[in-house]
Design an enzyme around this catalytic site. Structure first.
Site, PDB file in Angstrom:
ATOM      1  N   GLY A  91       3.811   1.965  -1.632  1.00  0.00           N
ATOM      2  CA  GLY A  91       4.311   1.711  -2.815  1.00  0.00           C
ATOM      3  C   GLY A  91       4.623   0.475  -3.474  1.00  0.00           C
ATOM      4  N   GLY A 131       0.636  -1.269   0.037  1.00  0.00           N
ATOM      5  CA  GLY A 131       0.297   0.030  -0.030  1.00  0.00           C
ATOM      6  C   GLY A 131       0.456   1.281   0.338  1.00  0.00           C
ATOM      7  N   ASP A 151       4.873  -2.237  14.181  1.00  0.00           N
ATOM      8  CA  ASP A 151       5.116  -3.139  12.618  1.00  0.00           C
ATOM      9  C   ASP A 151       5.510  -4.169  12.244  1.00  0.00           C
ATOM     10  OD1 ASP A 151       2.683  -3.050  10.174  1.00  0.00           O
ATOM     11  OD2 ASP A 151       4.363  -1.241   9.180  1.00  0.00           O
TER      12      ASP A 151
END
EC number: 2.7.11.1
Length: 381
Positions: free
Chosen positions: A87, A85, A201
């Site tokens: 790139g 998402g 993350d």
């Protein structure tokens, strides 16, 4: 005022005063005012007990867009080594001959200017063998690009899920080695920096691997400064990847370093089972890894049902039991009951060493049996 000298507000570029930024870039202002470990430092961020003054882009080179276009052969599709998402990521070669990974951010993607700034700031200040090295960045017009060291083996998810027919599955020892590397990277963020940094993350796609399957954590755009002083948590908008987020964070936005521990538990479960955190191609009841695994995690007699079939039983049952027990602790719904990352590192270092010994003994036995069979065959002639 310290800023990226290449960024200019008079164009589409950004000019950044790091002392007024939010999110991880608040580190610059927070760390100059607070030293919760009592050293009295007022001049920067504590890293391994030493003061580091935040210097965004400090060790990172500023590239022109033309240089990076040349490095990727004008961002040729054949050079793409990853997509998301945010790139695309391209393999490139700089004028110096160095092979690099170049992440070109999609202006309309999930990773915006703020996350870009956070990542450059973070990787310019913090350096560890288990964090990816930022080589440089580019801010030309609306373009935002990051240049990293190239990791030839890709990400952990490339070696766990949807394997090609000729692809060798990761051995048990290699999986435990990867767990150790990821845990050490998190330990650095949580314990060696003051104030602590919450990764936010952690997932298999962000665990990069070199030729020796050593780990480098990547993608720090969502990283957040942990609670300081008497605060128990940070309240923030829920970000990250569904399936890896801790329940208390997903439901209320209450973020602590123990949120990373939960995410690490999900990664451990992926390593053990070979299953994705979320896989909608699975039957109902098996699509969400943690929910599917819960009954097995609580019953040692069912631990074997969690194991990736591709391992073919080539592991120490004792090491498996240890690994699953720690995984279950990391996935505790109560954040305070999850282990500290330092304890997790020690535990998995032990599991990895025992797994290596088991693998070496197994290889030696196999070699001995092969030699004996060869001698017996020769004698029969």
């Amino acid at each position: 005022m310290r800023c990226f000298s290449c960024l200019n507000t008079q164009t589409n570029d950004m000019r950044i005063n790091i002392d007024t930024l939010s999110d991880l870039t608040d580190y610059a202002s927070v760390a100059t005012k607070i030293d919760p470990r009592g050293t009295g430092s007022k001049s920067g961020i504590l890293v391994n007990g030493k003061v580091n003054s935040p210097k965004p882009g400090g060790g990172a080179r500023s590239f022109t867009f033309k240089e990076l276009a040349a490095a990727t052969k004008n961002f040729r599709e054949g050079n793409i080594i990853g997509k998301g998402g945010f790139g695309s990521v391209y393999k490139g070669r700089l004028d110096s001959g160095q092979v690099v990974a170049i992440k070109q951010l999609n202006p309309d993607g999930h990773q915006g200017n703020q996350e870009f700034i956070v990542e450059v700031c973070m990787l310019s200040v913090f350096h560890h063998p288990n964090l990816v090295t930022l080589i440089g960045y580019c801010t030309s017009g609306a373009q935002r690009l990051l240049v990293y060291e190239y990791m030839p083996m890709g990400s952990l998810e490339d070696h766990l899920f949807d394997l090609e027919p000729d692809q060798t599955p990761l051995s048990w020892y290699t999986r435990m080695k990867i767990a150790v590397g990821a845990a050490r990277g998190i330990e650095y963020l949580h314990c060696k920096i003051s104030p602590s940094v919450i990764y936010r993350d952690l997932k298999s796609a962000n665990i990069l691997l070199d030729k020796e399957f050593s780990v480098k954590l990547s993608d720090f755009g969502l990283a957040k400064v942990g609670p300081v002083g008497n605060r128990t948590h940070v309240s923030t908008r829920v970000m990250g990847t569904y399936g890896y987020c801790a329940p208390e964070y997903a439901m209320s936005g209450r973020l602590t370093i123990k949120s990373d521990i939960y995410s690490f538990g999900v990664v451990l479960l992926e390593l053990i089972s070979g299953r994705k955190a979320i896989d909608l191609s699975k039957p109902n009841g098996e699509q969400y890894l943690v929910a599917w695994a819960r009954p097995y995690l609580k019953d040692p007699k069912k631990f074997g049902l969690l194991v990736d079939p591709l391992l073919r039983g080539k592991f120490s049952k004792r090491c498996l039991n240890y690994a699953i027990s720690i995984t279950e602790m990391c996935l505790n719904d109560e954040a305070n009951h999850r282990p500290k990352i330092g304890d997790v590192v020690v535990a998995f270092e032990y599991i990895a060493s025992q797994s290596k010994s088991y693998e070496d003994r197994r290889t030696a036995r196999k070699s001995t049996d092969s030699n004996r069979l060869r001698r017996e065959t020769k004698q029969s002639y």
